[in-house]
Scaffold this motif. Sequence first.
Motif, PDB file in Angstrom:
ATOM      1  N   UNK A  24      54.924  32.322  54.865  1.00  0.00           N
ATOM      2  CA  UNK A  24      54.016  33.404  54.492  1.00  0.00           C
ATOM      3  C   UNK A  24      52.627  33.193  55.079  1.00  0.00           C
ATOM      4  N   UNK A  25      52.175  31.931  55.097  1.00  0.00           N
ATOM      5  CA  UNK A  25      50.861  31.638  55.682  1.00  0.00           C
ATOM      6  C   UNK A  25      50.850  31.962  57.162  1.00  0.00           C
ATOM      7  N   UNK A  26      51.900  31.565  57.874  1.00  0.00           N
ATOM      8  CA  UNK A  26      51.971  31.891  59.292  1.00  0.00           C
ATOM      9  C   UNK A  26      52.007  33.392  59.514  1.00  0.00           C
ATOM     10  N   UNK A 119      37.574  50.513  53.023  1.00  0.00           N
ATOM     11  CA  UNK A 119      37.316  51.954  53.092  1.00  0.00           C
ATOM     12  C   UNK A 119      38.592  52.747  53.334  1.00  0.00           C
ATOM     13  N   UNK A 120      39.473  52.239  54.216  1.00  0.00           N
ATOM     14  CA  UNK A 120      40.701  52.967  54.550  1.00  0.00           C
ATOM     15  C   UNK A 120      41.823  52.748  53.549  1.00  0.00           C
ATOM     16  N   UNK A 121      41.683  51.777  52.664  1.00  0.00           N
ATOM     17  CA  UNK A 121      42.717  51.509  51.685  1.00  0.00           C
ATOM     18  C   UNK A 121      43.809  50.575  52.161  1.00  0.00           C
ATOM     19  N   UNK A 122      43.712  50.082  53.407  1.00  0.00           N
ATOM     20  CA  UNK A 122      44.741  49.163  53.901  1.00  0.00           C
ATOM     21  C   UNK A 122      44.686  47.817  53.181  1.00  0.00           C
ATOM     22  N   UNK A 123      43.505  47.411  52.759  1.00  0.00           N
ATOM     23  CA  UNK A 123      43.398  46.155  52.005  1.00  0.00           C
ATOM     24  C   UNK A 123      44.093  46.283  50.659  1.00  0.00           C
ATOM     25  N   UNK A 133      45.201  39.498  46.704  1.00  0.00           N
ATOM     26  CA  UNK A 133      43.814  39.633  47.164  1.00  0.00           C
ATOM     27  C   UNK A 133      43.200  38.312  47.627  1.00  0.00           C
ATOM     28  N   UNK A 134      43.454  37.232  46.883  1.00  0.00           N
ATOM     29  CA  UNK A 134      42.841  35.945  47.236  1.00  0.00           C
ATOM     30  C   UNK A 134      43.373  35.441  48.572  1.00  0.00           C
ATOM     31  N   UNK A 135      44.680  35.502  48.765  1.00  0.00           N
ATOM     32  CA  UNK A 135      45.262  35.052  50.031  1.00  0.00           C
ATOM     33  C   UNK A 135      44.830  35.960  51.178  1.00  0.00           C
ATOM     34  N   UNK A 136      44.667  37.236  50.902  1.00  0.00           N
ATOM     35  CA  UNK A 136      44.194  38.178  51.925  1.00  0.00           C
ATOM     36  C   UNK A 136      42.811  37.789  52.415  1.00  0.00           C
TER      37      UNK A 136
END
Length: 293
Positions: A24-26, A119-123, A133-136
Motif C-alpha cells: 500500500x505504501x508503494x 478544492x476538487x474533492x479528489x482528496x 487522511x493521515x496516510x494521504x
Amino acid sequence: MNATTNAGTNTTSVRPAAPRALSRTRGLVRTVLRLHRHALWIWLAYMFITAALLLWLYGPGATNAQEEFDTYGYYPPGGWDTAKYAYDTLFYQPQMLISMAAFAVPLFAAGSLTGREIENGTAQFAWSQSTGPVRWLAAKLAVPAVLLTAGTTLLVVLYRLLWSAHNGLLIAGYSPRELYFSIGPSTVALPLLGLAVGALCGLVIGRALPALAVAAVLQYLISAMRGRLWPFQHSTVYGELPELPVRGGPHRTYLASPDYWPRQLLETGVLLAVTALVVALAFYALRRKVTTA
C-alpha cells in the motif's frame, strides 16, 4: 497477521500484514509521483540544468572567467560590463536558480499538492477509499521531501566544490554573501520549510489560488527575514586582496565570518524545528477538516 482456514483440511494459512502495508505504501508513492509527474519532470530538468551549470563553472567557465579577470581586473578600461559579466553574472546564476526553487516549492505545495485536491474533492474521495487522511498527507509530504532533500544536497555539494576551487573569482563579485550562504545545510532545510508551509496553506484555505497567494507571501517573508538574520552576512570591506590580480582601484569583497558554521548549523536547526511545527499544524488542520466534514 491474517488467518484463513480451508474447509475439510483443518489447515490454517497465515498471511503477514507487513507486506500488504508495504504494498500500500508503494502504491501511495506511485500515485503521488503519477499525479504530480509534470512537477517531477520540471524538478528533474531544474536539477540537470543547475548541476550542469555548476560543473561548467567549475571547469571551462572558471578558466574563461579567470582569463577575463587577469586581463581587465574588476574595473576594466573598456567599461564596467566588459569583465563584470565574465565572472559575476555567470557565477551567480546557480544561486539565483536555487533561490527560485526555494520560492517555487511552497507555491507548488499550496496549489497543486494539497489546495487543488481539497478544492476538487479528489482528496476527500481518496480518504473514503483505502487511503486514510493521515496516510494521504504523509505521502504528499514525504515523497516531495525526499526528492527535495536529495536534489538540494547534490547542489550544495557541487556548490562547495566550486567554492573550494574558485573562491577567488566568486568573492570578486558584487554580492557574494548570497552565494557563500548557499553552500551550507540551510539550503537543504529551507525548501522543506516551504513544502510544509505550502501544504498547510492548501489544507487550511482549501482553494488552490488563494492558498498559493498566501504561501507566496509567507515564503517571501521567511526569505526576507532569513537574509537579515545574521549580521555577518552583510560584512563588506573595501580594499585590495593580494591573491587577486585587481586593477583599477579597490573593489568590494566579502569576508566570511569565523563562526559561519555554528551560525549555519543553528539556522538549519531552527528551520527544521519550524518545519516540524508546521507539519504538526498541517496534520492538526487535516484532522479538524475531516471531523467537521
